[in-house]
Design an enzyme around this catalytic site. Structure first.
Site, PDB file in Angstrom:
ATOM      1  CE  LYS A   1     -50.209 -11.461 -13.032  1.00 12.08           C
ATOM      2  NZ  LYS A   1     -49.813 -10.367 -12.086  1.00 12.08           N
TER       3      LYS A   1
ATOM      4  CD  GLU B   1     -56.040 -12.778 -25.045  1.00 13.27           C
ATOM      5  OE1 GLU B   1     -56.207 -12.242 -23.939  1.00 13.27           O
ATOM      6  OE2 GLU B   1     -55.020 -12.598 -25.732  1.00 13.27           O
ATOM      7  CG  ASP B   2     -57.524  -9.603 -21.230  1.00 16.08           C
ATOM      8  OD1 ASP B   2     -57.040  -9.986 -22.325  1.00 16.08           O
ATOM      9  OD2 ASP B   2     -56.853  -8.955 -20.401  1.00 16.08           O
TER      10      ASP B   2
ATOM     11  CG  ASP C   1     -54.591  -3.654 -28.853  1.00 16.11           C
ATOM     12  OD1 ASP C   1     -55.027  -3.170 -29.907  1.00 16.11           O
ATOM     13  OD2 ASP C   1     -53.776  -3.045 -28.131  1.00 16.11           O
TER      14      ASP C   1
ATOM     15  CE  LYS D   1     -57.966  -1.390 -26.628  1.00 22.02           C
ATOM     16  NZ  LYS D   1     -56.651  -0.878 -26.162  1.00 22.02           N
TER      17      LYS D   1
ATOM     18  CG  PHE E   1     -55.191   1.342 -21.650  1.00 15.71           C
ATOM     19  CD1 PHE E   1     -54.346   0.453 -22.296  1.00 15.71           C
ATOM     20  CD2 PHE E   1     -55.399   1.206 -20.290  1.00 15.71           C
ATOM     21  CE1 PHE E   1     -53.706  -0.560 -21.586  1.00 15.71           C
ATOM     22  CE2 PHE E   1     -54.765   0.197 -19.575  1.00 15.71           C
ATOM     23  CZ  PHE E   1     -53.909  -0.681 -20.228  1.00 15.71           C
ATOM     24  CB  VAL E   2     -60.932  -0.525 -21.440  1.00 14.97           C
ATOM     25  CG1 VAL E   2     -61.607   0.417 -22.421  1.00 14.97           C
ATOM     26  CG2 VAL E   2     -60.532  -1.819 -22.137  1.00 14.97           C
TER      27      VAL E   2
ATOM     28  CG  ASP F   1     -53.134  -5.102 -16.102  1.00 14.38           C
ATOM     29  OD1 ASP F   1     -53.439  -5.687 -17.157  1.00 14.38           O
ATOM     30  OD2 ASP F   1     -51.978  -4.685 -15.863  1.00 14.38           O
TER      31      ASP F   1
HETATM   32  P1  IMP Z   1     -52.668  -8.182 -27.881  1.00 14.55           P
HETATM   33  O1  IMP Z   1     -52.112  -6.868 -28.285  1.00 14.55           O
HETATM   34  O2  IMP Z   1     -53.920  -8.537 -28.631  1.00 14.55           O
HETATM   35  O3  IMP Z   1     -51.635  -9.283 -27.942  1.00 14.55           O
HETATM   36  O4  IMP Z   1     -53.107  -8.033 -26.374  1.00 14.55           O
HETATM   37  C1  IMP Z   1     -52.226  -8.445 -25.361  1.00 14.55           C
HETATM   38  C2  IMP Z   1     -52.704  -8.102 -24.002  1.00 14.55           C
HETATM   39  O5  IMP Z   1     -52.563  -6.696 -23.840  1.00 14.55           O
HETATM   40  C3  IMP Z   1     -54.163  -8.386 -23.667  1.00 14.55           C
HETATM   41  O6  IMP Z   1     -54.407  -9.735 -23.319  1.00 14.55           O
HETATM   42  C4  IMP Z   1     -54.319  -7.460 -22.485  1.00 14.55           C
HETATM   43  O7  IMP Z   1     -53.823  -8.078 -21.307  1.00 14.55           O
HETATM   44  C5  IMP Z   1     -53.443  -6.274 -22.861  1.00 14.55           C
HETATM   45  N1  IMP Z   1     -54.252  -5.150 -23.370  1.00 14.55           N
HETATM   46  C6  IMP Z   1     -54.479  -4.760 -24.638  1.00 14.55           C
HETATM   47  N2  IMP Z   1     -55.289  -3.681 -24.682  1.00 14.55           N
HETATM   48  C7  IMP Z   1     -55.597  -3.395 -23.383  1.00 14.55           C
HETATM   49  C8  IMP Z   1     -56.419  -2.389 -22.742  1.00 14.55           C
HETATM   50  O8  IMP Z   1     -57.073  -1.533 -23.362  1.00 14.55           O
HETATM   51  N3  IMP Z   1     -56.466  -2.428 -21.377  1.00 14.55           N
HETATM   52  C9  IMP Z   1     -55.800  -3.369 -20.641  1.00 14.55           C
HETATM   53  N4  IMP Z   1     -55.032  -4.317 -21.193  1.00 14.55           N
HETATM   54  C10 IMP Z   1     -54.931  -4.326 -22.549  1.00 14.55           C
HETATM   55 MG    MG Z   2     -52.450  -6.831 -19.111  1.00  9.29          MG
END
Ligand code: IMP
Ligand code: MG
Length: 177
Positions: A42, A100-101, A104, A132, A153-154, A160
């Protein structure tokens, strides 16, 4: 936990300016073309809404969303992926920007990239509001990055904590969670 108990990391104004820049860059890169924007739900919806309006109105843009969840070992790329909500449009032969938001571990992105690539997208680029550094298993370049942030964590601007705080107009670090 109240949103007020948090520190602003990136202000509304900084975000607004950066998205304007990214929109200009995308407009120049896709001048004369058409863009298919795929938002990953989302978290991407706030960034996506602003980003597409920062792109030149002369470029036709189609928008759709998908939602995936990955299971298993987050430290390898071998986890399985489940598509919770799929696209309603075809990406075959299209020039796609995945939005993407935050990147990570990069696993969500890796999975979506592979799915869309397998469906015959002509080109695939990635726009993310936040990155990140250091954690990512996604080994291609991120084409459009809003901000690199520290490993904290943001929340806010779509991101969210326990499904809350997506509405904050800036990016904040939760002081304690
Ligand atoms: P990934 O670890 O790159 O696959 O990230 C997966 C998802 O984890 C992201 O699309 C976010 O929704 C969530 N996420 C990762 N880091 C944060 C954070 O610092 N705050 C909020 N959501 C996060
Ligand atoms: Mg999330």
């Amino acid at each position: 936990m109240k949103a007020a108990m948090s520190t602003i990391l990136i202000t509304q104004e900084q975000i607004r300016r950066r998205i304007t820049d990214l929109g200009r860059q995308i407009s120049s890169d896709y001048s004369g073309g058409t863009i298919t924007v795929v938002g990953i739900l989302k978290g991407s919806f706030v960034f996506l809404a602003d980003l597409i309006r920062a792109i030149s109105p002369e470029i036709p843009i189609e928008v759709d969303f998908m939602s995936v969840s990955s299971y298993g070992d987050a430290t390898t790329t071998s986890g399985t992926v489940h598509i919770e909500k799929d696209l309603g449009i075809s990406v075959n032969g299209k020039d796609v920007i995945i939005v993407e938001d935050i990147v990570d571990t990069g696993l969500t992105l890796l999975h979506v990239y592979n799915i869309l690539s397998g469906r015959g997208a002509r080109s695939l680029r990635v726009a993310t509001l936040l990155e990140k550094p250091g954690n990512s298993k996604y080994d291609r370049p991120l084409d459009y990055v809003g901000f690199q942030i520290p490993n904290k964590f943001v929340v806010g601007f779509g991101l969210d904590y326990a499904q809350c705080y997506r509405n904050l107009p800036d990016i904040r670090v939760l002081d304690e969670i």
